[in-house]
Design a protein around this motif. Structure first.
Motif, PDB file in Angstrom:
ATOM      1  N   ILE A  34       0.833  -1.194   0.000  1.00 32.95           N
ATOM      2  CA  ILE A  34       0.000   0.000   0.000  1.00 32.95           C
ATOM      3  C   ILE A  34       0.878   1.258   0.000  1.00 32.95           C
ATOM      4  O   ILE A  34       0.700   2.174  -0.802  1.00 32.95           O
ATOM      5  N   VAL A  35       1.845   1.295   0.893  1.00 31.03           N
ATOM      6  CA  VAL A  35       2.703   2.474   1.011  1.00 31.03           C
ATOM      7  C   VAL A  35       3.522   2.676  -0.260  1.00 31.03           C
ATOM      8  O   VAL A  35       3.694   3.794  -0.739  1.00 31.03           O
ATOM      9  N   LYS A  36       4.053   1.600  -0.825  1.00 34.32           N
ATOM     10  CA  LYS A  36       4.839   1.737  -2.056  1.00 34.32           C
ATOM     11  C   LYS A  36       3.983   2.240  -3.202  1.00 34.32           C
ATOM     12  O   LYS A  36       4.426   3.019  -4.041  1.00 34.32           O
ATOM     13  N   ARG A  72       2.607  12.454   8.654  1.00 34.71           N
ATOM     14  CA  ARG A  72       3.800  11.646   8.871  1.00 34.71           C
ATOM     15  C   ARG A  72       3.396  10.191   9.057  1.00 34.71           C
ATOM     16  O   ARG A  72       2.397   9.895   9.689  1.00 34.71           O
ATOM     17  N   ILE A  73       4.191   9.295   8.524  1.00 29.05           N
ATOM     18  CA  ILE A  73       3.896   7.877   8.655  1.00 29.05           C
ATOM     19  C   ILE A  73       4.989   7.217   9.479  1.00 29.05           C
ATOM     20  O   ILE A  73       6.060   7.770   9.677  1.00 29.05           O
ATOM     21  N   ARG A  74       4.695   6.021   9.963  1.00 25.31           N
ATOM     22  CA  ARG A  74       5.639   5.307  10.806  1.00 25.31           C
ATOM     23  C   ARG A  74       6.212   4.081  10.109  1.00 25.31           C
ATOM     24  O   ARG A  74       6.863   3.264  10.737  1.00 25.31           O
ATOM     25  N   THR A  75       5.954   3.943   8.835  1.00 20.62           N
ATOM     26  CA  THR A  75       6.461   2.787   8.126  1.00 20.62           C
ATOM     27  C   THR A  75       7.970   2.893   7.976  1.00 20.62           C
ATOM     28  O   THR A  75       8.476   3.862   7.449  1.00 20.62           O
ATOM     29  N   LEU A  76       8.662   1.869   8.412  1.00 21.20           N
ATOM     30  CA  LEU A  76      10.126   1.923   8.425  1.00 21.20           C
ATOM     31  C   LEU A  76      10.743   0.919   7.468  1.00 21.20           C
ATOM     32  O   LEU A  76      11.931   0.970   7.214  1.00 21.20           O
ATOM     33  N   ASP A  77       9.955  -0.009   6.948  1.00 24.14           N
ATOM     34  CA  ASP A  77      10.512  -1.075   6.131  1.00 24.14           C
ATOM     35  C   ASP A  77      10.004  -1.006   4.702  1.00 24.14           C
ATOM     36  O   ASP A  77      10.060  -1.985   3.986  1.00 24.14           O
ATOM     37  N   SER A 239       9.432   6.793   3.168  1.00 21.87           N
ATOM     38  CA  SER A 239       8.638   6.081   2.167  1.00 21.87           C
ATOM     39  C   SER A 239       9.158   6.196   0.749  1.00 21.87           C
ATOM     40  O   SER A 239       8.774   5.406  -0.107  1.00 21.87           O
ATOM     41  N   ARG A 240      10.043   7.172   0.443  1.00 21.68           N
ATOM     42  CA  ARG A 240      10.430   7.347  -0.952  1.00 21.68           C
ATOM     43  C   ARG A 240      11.753   8.072  -1.073  1.00 21.68           C
ATOM     44  O   ARG A 240      12.277   8.617  -0.101  1.00 21.68           O
ATOM     45  N   VAL A 266      23.338  12.987   0.162  1.00 23.01           N
ATOM     46  CA  VAL A 266      22.062  12.454   0.630  1.00 23.01           C
ATOM     47  C   VAL A 266      21.589  13.267   1.828  1.00 23.01           C
ATOM     48  O   VAL A 266      22.354  13.530   2.763  1.00 23.01           O
ATOM     49  N   SER A 267      20.319  13.681   1.791  1.00 24.02           N
ATOM     50  CA  SER A 267      19.680  14.359   2.924  1.00 24.02           C
ATOM     51  C   SER A 267      18.576  13.465   3.468  1.00 24.02           C
ATOM     52  O   SER A 267      17.789  12.912   2.680  1.00 24.02           O
ATOM     53  N   PHE A 268      18.511  13.321   4.777  1.00 29.17           N
ATOM     54  CA  PHE A 268      17.471  12.522   5.408  1.00 29.17           C
ATOM     55  C   PHE A 268      16.409  13.463   5.969  1.00 29.17           C
ATOM     56  O   PHE A 268      16.717  14.356   6.765  1.00 29.17           O
ATOM     57  N   ARG A 269      15.152  13.267   5.554  1.00 29.29           N
ATOM     58  CA  ARG A 269      14.051  14.128   5.967  1.00 29.29           C
ATOM     59  C   ARG A 269      12.809  13.284   6.237  1.00 29.29           C
ATOM     60  O   ARG A 269      12.726  12.128   5.828  1.00 29.29           O
ATOM     61  N   ASP A 270      11.825  13.909   6.910  1.00 27.02           N
ATOM     62  CA  ASP A 270      10.546  13.238   7.085  1.00 27.02           C
ATOM     63  C   ASP A 270       9.658  13.535   5.878  1.00 27.02           C
ATOM     64  O   ASP A 270      10.100  14.139   4.902  1.00 27.02           O
ATOM     65  N   GLU A 271       8.394  13.131   5.938  1.00 28.71           N
ATOM     66  CA  GLU A 271       7.525  13.274   4.768  1.00 28.71           C
ATOM     67  C   GLU A 271       7.173  14.718   4.451  1.00 28.71           C
ATOM     68  O   GLU A 271       6.713  15.019   3.359  1.00 28.71           O
ATOM     69  N   LYS A 272       7.376  15.626   5.411  1.00 32.56           N
ATOM     70  CA  LYS A 272       7.128  17.041   5.162  1.00 32.56           C
ATOM     71  C   LYS A 272       8.382  17.782   4.738  1.00 32.56           C
ATOM     72  O   LYS A 272       8.399  19.010   4.718  1.00 32.56           O
TER      73      LYS A 272
END
Length: 796
Positions: A34-36, A72-77, A239-240, A266-272
């Motif tokens: 679903i997330v993908k 924000r989502i909590r999916t980590l895998d 997620s992406r 590479v920058s690491f960010r949340d969904e926002k």
């Protein structure tokens, strides 16, 4: 959208980020499919059958807003695989397009650029890219790839008669990024831009040839004449992957020796697109650091990260295939280890803490300008000068990070590599494992012992491996910079004020004067030119002065330049309380090259017009005969950002001495006595730090207002966690825990905000006991990426 054939009603909802997924009242956060699916598509289509009441559909259409999906989502895998950008799911079936990735992974940089730009277009959610649109764009690109003659793709071979289709594709995809929105026809925009670019060869005026050269300027991974390299970058969320267009960055020793094509930032960010917060979200960062990532069909491994990158949650990754080819090894992790051993020699450097090891790697990645080659016999190594006298304190280095350079070699660097008319008084350098500032002295200086460079022990950070790089690289050089007040120093100055020193009204006056200057640029041409003199280079300024007779105030381009300057100035004033003033300067600090200054004395000489670009007649003897503006025989205030402790502001005596007259636009600190003045200014040193020097009498606190300095040298390496495992070389599996901790414990902004709020509330301001504890925590937080010691924030 009413489907006439079926009667169904389709509602299209733009997805600016991956939405949360619910079944009933239960939120599903671990369904990878679903997330993908959401991460691959940026428009959600909801289909309603004809039996659904249209009134309910219209009601739903009005209550649903895009903001609902900023979640924000909590999916980590379920990190989105970049290769899925060209795949789609229909029910339980997966459709894979016929995409020959290998044709974009060969040695031709133009193909990689076009493929990368396609990923940028799809990943940034700028358009409604259905599977058919993606397939159409891909087939069009694949067709053009086969039409490019091999060996005809280099930038030098580009002329009016033969335009490279690969450049045209890159240009067309770039135009799509600027124009495409959710409902535009991306294929049509691409066709128009591609044809406009290709028509240059037929003498068409659709596209200026200068625009074509701008596109090809970033087409090569080799260094250009501006010492710039093309570098790829990507943002990773839980997620992406979000790809970004290639950008030009200043060259570094890493790029000079290995090129830039194998690296990605590479920058690491949340969904926002905000910084990560929360332990759960850092788990996927841990996985990326330890196991690497896949971008555009290529595997990348974590290489290094500087202190500033660690604070910004960024890192440099390297292509695994490049490593295995470079070191002729099948195991990419072993090849990565060899790469690091090439930069930092494990045998001669010895064991290091993981944080110090990352710091050594990052020195090799610092942006710099390569200049002359310097052999080991051209360098004289010596010890540092330390403080003497006070037995209660440990000795500190008065020459921490400071050396010397001969005038002859400095003249060549300034003229041939930095393109300056005058020779700066000091250079911030990188040379092998050496970091620091070298002060320009006469070739006959006795400390040089007939050599070209004097390097002190504090400047050598590590021993370099077998990288054959003996070039002296320039990171920065001494020059006059506009001084300005900010929230931190305003808080300190008002906190130490008394009946004899109260700068509040004067600071208000400076703020009003700056506001008045900002709007006067639109009505007074002289004010306009004076303001722009701080923003543009001398050549542009001279051209503007020559055009004054043509009434520049009626020129739309000039007015737009003034508007930009006005907006930037107001934004600085509002966001950071940045208030510029005249009687002061922001200068590079250097150690006393003659050893004549006494304790609590400094020497300052200003020449704002010193660093003029080449183009004016160059005279080497001008180094000693420039126009003087000496700050002599008066008290001056010195501080360094960030400054939270009341004792970070120091008042010292600026002296006059003709023997120092050739050193301009630097602040010279004494090398004798028991006080380390740079260290007293927020724990500074002389390896490239800039210091504010102020001689405005209304901003210089009298000595009786000055607080005792904080003893930064005595700060022990203690805290809530202490790193003790030392090694000569670290693998990513051994570094990932420390990097994750640094990412998750970045509290600089939190401490600064708490200190500002507390200082505004408490009567004593920054002198309040809790505010002082916060300033001590700030000192730990600044050095946390280097020491690994967590700051302990007091309860407010």
């Amino acid at each position: 959208w009413n489907e006439q054939s079926t009667g169904n009603v389709c509602m299209f909802i733009p997805l600016n980020s991956t939405p949360a997924y619910f079944i009933g009242e239960n939120r599903i956060a671990n369904d990878g499919s679903i997330v993908k699916s959401f991460s691959r598509n940026n428009v959600l289509c909801i289909t309603f059958s004809p039996e659904v009441d249209k009134t309910d559909i219209y009601y739903l259409q009005h209550i649903l807003t895009t903001d609902v999906y900023f979640t924000r989502i909590r999916t980590l895998d379920a990190t989105h695989n970049p290769e899925d950008a060209f795949s789609s799911s229909v029910g339980n079936e997966s459709i894979q397009y016929d995409i020959p990735f290998e044709c974009f992974l060969d040695g031709r940089s133009e193909m990689k650029d076009a493929y990368w730009m396609l990923l940028v277009l799809f990943s940034q959610r700028l358009g409604c890219f259905t599977p058919s649109v993606k397939r159409g764009l891909w087939n069009f690109l694949a067709e053009k790839v086969n039409s490019v003659p091999i060996g005809k793709t280099n930038v030098e071979g580009l002329d009016h008669s033969a335009v490279n289709p690969m450049y045209a594709m890159t240009y067309a995809l770039t135009q799509c990024l600027h124009i495409v929105n959710y409902w535009s026809n991306a294929k049509h925009i691409f066709d128009v831009a591609f044809n406009s670019f290709m028509n240059v060869s037929n003498g068409s005026k659709d596209l200026a040839y200068s625009d074509l050269l701008d596109i090809t300027r970033i087409a090569s991974s080799e260094r250009n004449k501006f010492n710039e390299y093309k570098v790829l970058s990507v943002t990773i969320t839980p997620s992406r992957f979000i790809y970004h267009p290639p950008m030009l960055v200043q060259g570094s020793r890493l790029y000079n020796n290995f090129g830039s094509d194998a690296f990605v930032i590479v920058s690491f960010r949340d969904e926002k697109q905000q910084r990560l917060h929360g332990e759960e979200l850092f788990l996927y960062v841990h996985n990326c650091i330890e196991n690497g990532i896949k971008l555009g069909g290529r595997d990348f491994l974590f290489l290094s990260a500087s202190s500033s990158q660690l604070r910004e949650q960024k890192a440099i990754f390297i292509n695994a295939d490049f490593l295995t080819r470079k070191f002729e090894l099948k195991d990419c992790n072993l090849a990565l280890r060899r790469m690091r051993e090439t930069i930092v020699d494990p045998k001669r450097t010895g064991e290091l803490l993981p944080t110090k090891y990352l710091s050594c790697l990052s020195l090799f990645c610092t942006g710099c300008i390569p200049t002359l080659e310097v052999q080991d016999h051209d360098i004289y190594y010596t010890h540092d000068i330390v403080t003497i006298g006070e037995s209660l304190q440990s000795p500190t280095m008065l020459t921490d990070g400071s050396g010397k350079i001969a005038l002859s070699i400095a003249t060549s660097i300034a003229r041939d590599y930095l393109y300056l008319v005058h020779v700066p008084s000091a250079f911030q350098i990188r040379l092998q494992g050496i970091k620091g500032v070298v002060t320009v002295v006469d070739d006959s200086d006795p400390d040089l012992r007939g050599r070209k460079l004097l390097i002190r022990a504090s400047m050598k950070k590590f021993d370099m491996g077998n990288v054959n790089d003996n070039k002296l690289c320039i990171v920065d050089y001494s020059r006059w910079l506009q001084p300005s007040l900010n929230r931190e120093i305003i808080t300190l100055l008002t906190s130490i004020s008394n009946s004899d020193f109260d700068p509040k009204n004067y600071i208000y006056h400076l703020q009003e004067r700056e506001l008045k200057r900002c709007y006067q640029v639109f009505i007074d041409i002289n004010k306009s030119m004076d303001s722009l003199a701080l923003e543009v280079n001398p050549f542009t300024l001279e051209q503007l002065r020559n055009l004054q007779k043509n009434n520049l105030m009626d020129n739309p381009l000039f007015i737009s330049l003034l508007k930009l300057h006005y907006n930037i100035s107001i934004k600085k004033l509002v966001d950071k309380t940045s208030i510029p003033f005249q009687e002061g300067a922001l200068l590079m600090g250097i150690a006393d090259p003659l050893g004549l200054l006494k304790e609590n004395e400094v020497y300052v000489s200003i020449n704002r017009n010193e660093n003029i670009p080449i183009g004016y007649p160059f005279q080497s003897d001008n180094w000693c005969t420039q126009r003087k503006y000496d700050v002599a025989n008066q008290d001056v205030a010195i501080w360094r950002n960030p400054c939270l402790y009341p004792g970070d502001v120091r008042t010292v005596r600026a002296v006059q001495n003709e023997k120092y007259s050739k050193w301009k636009n630097v602040v010279i600190f004494p090398t004798q006595g028991s006080r380390n003045l740079p260290l007293e200014c927020s724990g500074g040193d002389l390896d490239g730090d800039f210091f504010y020097v102020v001689w405005d009498r209304k901003l210089v606190p009298p000595l009786k207002c000055i607080n005792a300095p904080s003893n930064y040298a005595s700060f022990e390496i203690t805290g809530t966690k202490k790193i003790s495992n030392k090694q000569t070389v670290f693998d990513n599996s051994e570094l990932c825990d420390y990097i994750r901790d640094i990412y998750s414990n970045n509290v600089l902004a939190k401490i600064a905000t708490c200190h500002l709020a507390l200082s505004d509330i408490q009567e004593d301001g920054a002198c309040d006991p809790i505010a002082i504890k916060l300033s001590e925590a700030q000192s730990y937080a600044v050095d946390y990426p280097k020491t690994g010691v967590l700051p302990k924030i007091p309860e407010v």
